[in-house]
Motif scaffolding. Structure first.
Motif, mmCIF file in Angstrom:
data_model
loop_
_atom_site.group_PDB
_atom_site.id
_atom_site.type_symbol
_atom_site.label_atom_id
_atom_site.label_comp_id
_atom_site.label_asym_id
_atom_site.label_seq_id
_atom_site.Cartn_x
_atom_site.Cartn_y
_atom_site.Cartn_z
ATOM 1 N N GLN A 1 0.835 -1.186 0.000
ATOM 2 C CA GLN A 1 0.000 0.000 0.000
ATOM 3 C C GLN A 1 0.879 1.248 0.000
ATOM 4 O O GLN A 1 2.033 1.185 0.409
ATOM 5 N N PRO A 2 0.324 2.382 -0.449
ATOM 6 C CA PRO A 2 1.116 3.620 -0.425
ATOM 7 C C PRO A 2 1.515 3.972 0.999
ATOM 8 O O PRO A 2 0.836 3.643 1.961
ATOM 9 N N ASN A 3 2.608 4.660 1.112
ATOM 10 C CA ASN A 3 3.211 4.980 2.398
ATOM 11 C C ASN A 3 3.133 6.493 2.598
ATOM 12 O O ASN A 3 3.509 7.255 1.718
ATOM 13 N N GLY A 4 2.591 6.932 3.752
ATOM 14 C CA GLY A 4 2.465 8.360 3.996
ATOM 15 C C GLY A 4 2.809 8.725 5.415
ATOM 16 O O GLY A 4 2.851 7.878 6.315
ATOM 17 N N VAL A 5 3.055 10.007 5.652
ATOM 18 C CA VAL A 5 3.338 10.529 6.987
ATOM 19 C C VAL A 5 2.558 11.823 7.187
ATOM 20 O O VAL A 5 2.157 12.487 6.237
ATOM 21 N N GLY A 6 2.370 12.167 8.456
ATOM 22 C CA GLY A 6 1.683 13.394 8.805
ATOM 23 C C GLY A 6 2.618 14.585 8.848
ATOM 24 O O GLY A 6 3.782 14.496 8.456
ATOM 25 N N PRO A 7 2.133 15.722 9.362
ATOM 26 C CA PRO A 7 2.944 16.941 9.387
ATOM 27 C C PRO A 7 4.171 16.810 10.283
ATOM 28 O O PRO A 7 4.219 15.984 11.193
ATOM 29 N N GLU A 8 5.151 17.648 10.005
ATOM 30 C CA GLU A 8 6.398 17.735 10.778
ATOM 31 C C GLU A 8 6.436 19.088 11.477
ATOM 32 O O GLU A 8 6.018 20.105 10.908
ATOM 33 N N TYR A 9 6.938 19.089 12.724
ATOM 34 C CA TYR A 9 7.039 20.335 13.492
ATOM 35 C C TYR A 9 8.444 20.466 14.073
ATOM 36 O O TYR A 9 9.118 19.463 14.316
ATOM 37 N N VAL A 10 8.844 21.699 14.308
ATOM 38 C CA VAL A 10 10.107 21.942 15.001
ATOM 39 C C VAL A 10 9.955 23.184 15.875
ATOM 40 O O VAL A 10 9.362 24.186 15.463
ATOM 41 N N ASP A 11 10.442 23.075 17.117
ATOM 42 C CA ASP A 11 10.586 24.218 18.006
ATOM 43 C C ASP A 11 12.070 24.537 18.082
ATOM 44 O O ASP A 11 12.868 23.715 18.551
ATOM 45 N N LYS B 1 13.910 20.988 18.683
ATOM 46 C CA LYS B 1 13.162 19.787 19.005
ATOM 47 C C LYS B 1 12.212 19.478 17.848
ATOM 48 O O LYS B 1 11.347 20.291 17.514
ATOM 49 N N TYR B 2 12.406 18.309 17.225
ATOM 50 C CA TYR B 2 11.585 17.905 16.091
ATOM 51 C C TYR B 2 10.504 16.935 16.537
ATOM 52 O O TYR B 2 10.761 16.009 17.322
ATOM 53 N N ILE B 3 9.313 17.120 16.007
ATOM 54 C CA ILE B 3 8.202 16.200 16.228
ATOM 55 C C ILE B 3 7.744 15.700 14.860
ATOM 56 O O ILE B 3 7.302 16.484 14.018
ATOM 57 N N GLY B 4 7.880 14.399 14.637
ATOM 58 C CA GLY B 4 7.452 13.823 13.365
ATOM 59 C C GLY B 4 8.287 14.254 12.178
ATOM 60 O O GLY B 4 7.749 14.490 11.094
ATOM 61 N N GLN B 5 9.594 14.357 12.358
ATOM 62 C CA GLN B 5 10.454 14.749 11.236
ATOM 63 C C GLN B 5 10.340 13.728 10.103
ATOM 64 O O GLN B 5 10.410 12.523 10.317
ATOM 65 N N GLN B 6 10.189 14.217 8.895
ATOM 66 C CA GLN B 6 10.024 13.340 7.731
ATOM 67 C C GLN B 6 11.398 12.888 7.237
ATOM 68 O O GLN B 6 12.228 13.714 6.876
ATOM 69 N N VAL B 7 11.624 11.584 7.261
ATOM 70 C CA VAL B 7 12.894 11.017 6.841
ATOM 71 C C VAL B 7 12.624 9.894 5.844
ATOM 72 O O VAL B 7 11.494 9.439 5.682
ATOM 73 N N GLN B 8 13.665 9.445 5.181
ATOM 74 C CA GLN B 8 13.542 8.375 4.192
ATOM 75 C C GLN B 8 14.355 7.164 4.626
ATOM 76 O O GLN B 8 15.497 7.292 5.054
ATOM 77 N N GLU B 9 13.731 5.994 4.529
ATOM 78 C CA GLU B 9 14.411 4.728 4.797
ATOM 79 C C GLU B 9 14.477 3.940 3.494
ATOM 80 O O GLU B 9 13.471 3.810 2.787
ATOM 81 N N VAL B 10 15.642 3.438 3.165
ATOM 82 C CA VAL B 10 15.807 2.586 1.988
ATOM 83 C C VAL B 10 16.078 1.168 2.471
ATOM 84 O O VAL B 10 17.069 0.919 3.156
ATOM 85 N N ALA B 11 15.169 0.243 2.144
ATOM 86 C CA ALA B 11 15.285 -1.155 2.563
ATOM 87 C C ALA B 11 15.196 -2.037 1.328
ATOM 88 O O ALA B 11 14.187 -2.023 0.620
ATOM 89 N N SER C 1 8.440 8.889 9.778
ATOM 90 C CA SER C 1 8.208 10.035 10.640
ATOM 91 C C SER C 1 8.813 9.740 12.005
ATOM 92 O O SER C 1 8.397 8.794 12.678
ATOM 93 N N LEU C 2 9.807 10.530 12.405
ATOM 94 C CA LEU C 2 10.534 10.288 13.651
ATOM 95 C C LEU C 2 10.695 11.593 14.431
ATOM 96 O O LEU C 2 10.833 12.664 13.850
ATOM 97 N N SER C 3 10.718 11.482 15.757
ATOM 98 C CA SER C 3 10.939 12.636 16.616
ATOM 99 C C SER C 3 12.361 12.601 17.181
ATOM 100 O O SER C 3 12.929 11.521 17.390
ATOM 101 N N GLY C 4 12.913 13.754 17.431
ATOM 102 C CA GLY C 4 14.274 13.831 17.955
ATOM 103 C C GLY C 4 14.646 15.259 18.289
ATOM 104 O O GLY C 4 13.805 16.154 18.279
ATOM 105 N N ARG C 5 15.924 15.460 18.570
ATOM 106 C CA ARG C 5 16.393 16.796 18.924
ATOM 107 C C ARG C 5 17.828 16.989 18.458
ATOM 108 O O ARG C 5 18.553 16.037 18.176
ATOM 109 N N LEU C 6 18.218 18.247 18.345
ATOM 110 C CA LEU C 6 19.616 18.570 18.064
ATOM 111 C C LEU C 6 19.989 19.832 18.818
ATOM 112 O O LEU C 6 19.142 20.673 19.117
ATOM 113 N N TYR C 7 21.268 19.943 19.142
ATOM 114 C CA TYR C 7 21.770 21.192 19.718
ATOM 115 C C TYR C 7 23.220 21.376 19.291
ATOM 116 O O TYR C 7 23.887 20.431 18.862
ATOM 117 N N GLY C 8 23.687 22.601 19.393
ATOM 118 C CA GLY C 8 25.052 22.862 18.989
ATOM 119 C C GLY C 8 25.439 24.317 19.179
ATOM 120 O O GLY C 8 24.706 25.106 19.775
#
Length: 365
Positions: free
Chosen positions: A260-270, A295-305, A313-320
Motif C-alpha cells: 500500500q502507499p506509504n504516507g506521513v503526517g505533518p512535521e514540526y520543530v521548536d 526539538k523535532y516532532i514527526g520529522q520526515q525522513v527516508q528509509e531505503v530497505a 516520521s521520527l521525533s528527535g532533537r539537536l543542539y550545537g
C-alpha cells in the motif's frame, strides 16, 4: 579499458524547467502594497541502472515526472520610526504526476523463461512452484497540494538599543494522493497482479490487497511564528535570542512496490537560538557566535530497505554551537575561520516500519 564501465541500459537523464514571476509594488504614503505571482512547470525523464554492476539487479527502465505550481502572495508593508510591520495573505497550488518502470533482480527473468510470474521466488514455494522471476513493477500516482495562509510580523524598537520582533502565521494545507497504482509484471513484462490501486486496473488482472483503495487525503490547519529579542551593546555589536515554531505539511510516497502507499503526517520543530554579532577595528574584524537547540516532532525522513524507499516520521532533537571569524587587517588579505559543534539524537523506541505507532516489526526500532 580503465575508463570504461559495463552497465545494462544506463540511459538518459533529462530535466526541463520553466517559470514566470510577476511583482507589483504600489506605494500609498508610508504603506507599500505588494503582489507577487508565480508559475512553475518542471518535468524529468530518466532511465538508470542503479546497482553499479554489469548485471541487471536494479534498474529504472523508465521514470517520468511532471510538476506545476501556482502561487499568489499579497502583503502590506509599513516602515515607520521605530516600528516596522508586514502582513499579508498567501495561496498556492501544486501537482506532481509520476510514473516509474522498475526492475529488481532482472537477471532472474533470463533463467525463468517467458510468461512466468513468481517475483523474487516469494509468491510460490515448494514442489512444482514456478521459477523465481524479477520483481518488475509499473507504478504511478498523482499528488496534489493546496495551501492558504495569513501572516503578520512586526518589529518594535522598545528603546534606542533594544527591539523585539514578533511574527505569526496560520497555514491551511490539503494534500491528496490519487490515481495511484503499483502493477507487478511477469518475466515477459506482461501485467500480472496489482499490489495496490485506487481504481486504475486492467481487465482480468487481480489486486493483491483484495480491493481498490480509496483516495488518500490529509488536511491540517497549523499556527507558526517566531519571537526575536535584540540588544545593541555597542555601536557595532549586539546580542540576540529567538524562538520559532516551524511546520511542514504531510506527504505520501507511492514509488515503492509495496502492498500500500506509504504516507506521513505533518512535521514540526521548536527552534531556540541565542548569540551575538560584533565588529571591531573599523569593521576589519567580524566575530559572530551562537548556540541553538531544536526539538523535532514527526520529522520526515527516508528509509531505503532492499532497494525500496519508504517515507517515515521520527521525533528527535539537536543542539550545537557555532563561532565565525572574518578578519581583513589589510586591503589585500582576508582571513575567514569557523568552528562548530553539533549533537543530534532521535528519540528511543520509535518504529521505522511500517511507519506509524501501531508498528510491531522489531526490525524498525
Amino acid at each position: 579499458g580503465r575508463r570504461q564501465v559495463i552497465t545494462p541500459g544506463q540511459g538518459k537523464f533529462i530535466t526541463k524547467s520553466k517559470g514566470v514571476q510577476g511583482r507589483i509594488d504600489w506605494t500609498l504614503g508610508d504603506i507599500v502594497l505588494t503582489s507577487v505571482s508565480g508559475y512553475d512547470k518542471d518535468e524529468y525523464n530518466l532511465s538508470f541502472d542503479f546497482d553499479g554492476s554489469p548485471t541487471v539487479i536494479g534498474q529504472y527502465r523508465d521514470s517520468r515526472s511532471s510538476f506545476y505550481g501556482l502561487s499568489q502572495d499579497l502583503h502590506l508593508t509599513y516602515d515607520g520610526e521605530g516600528f516596522n510591520i508586514i502582513g499579508g495573505v498567501y495561496a498556492g497550488k501544486q501537482q506532481v504526476r509520476t510514473f516509474q518502470d522498475l526492475v529488481y533482480f532482472g537477471f532472474l527473468n533470463d533463467f525463468a523463461g517467458p510468461n512466468q510470474f513468481n517475483p523474487g521466488g516469494l509468491f510460490f514455494t515448494g514442489p512444482g512452484a514456478p521459477p523465481p522471476t524479477a520483481v518488475s513493477t509499473g507504478a504511478g500516482f498523482t499528488q496534489k497540494q493546496t495551501s492558504y495562509a495569513i501572516y503578520a510580523e512586526a518589529k518594535v524598537d522598545i528603546t534606542d538599543k533594544f527591539n523585539i520582533t514578533v511574527g505569526g502565521r496560520i497555514t491551511r494545507d490539503k494534500v491528496t494522493f490519487e490515481d495511484y497504482y503499483s502493477l507487478l509484471r511477469d518475466s515477459s513484462f506482461n501485467p500480472a497482479l496489482y499490489a495496490y490501486t485506487s481504481g486504475r486496473t486492467t481487465p482480468g488482472i487481480g489486486i493483491l490487497t483484495g480491493g481498490i483503495s480509496p483516495t488518500l487525503e490529509q488536511k491540517a490547519t497549523k499556527p507558526t511564528g517566531r519571537v526575536i529579542l535584540s540588544y545593541d551593546i555597542a555601536d557595532r555589536s549586539l546580542v540576540y535570542a529567538s524562538y520559532s515554531r516551524g511546520y511542514r505539511s504531510g506527504s505520501y510516497n507511492g514509488s515503492s512496490p509495496v502492498i500500500q502507499p506509504n504516507g506521513v503526517g505533518p512535521e514540526y520543530v521548536d527552534a531556540y537560538e541565542a548569540g551575538f554579532k560584533s565588529r571591531f577595528w573599523d569593521n576589519r574584524i567580524q566575530l559572530n557566535g551562537s548556540i541553538f537547540y531544536s526539538k523535532y516532532i514527526g520529522q520526515q525522513v527516508q528509509e531505503v530497505a532492499n532497494g525500496a524507499a519508504f517515507i517515515r516520521s521520527l521525533s528527535g532533537r539537536l543542539y550545537g554551537a557555532e563561532l565565525e571569524l572574518t578578519a581583513q587587517p589589510v586591503e589585500d588579505f582576508r582571513l575567514v575561520a569557523a568552528v562548530g559543534y553539533l549533537n543530534t539524537r532521535y528519540d528511543d523506541n520509535q518504529f521505522l516500519a511500517p511507519g506509524d505507532p501501531r508498528a510491531t516489526d522489531p526490525r524498525g526500532i
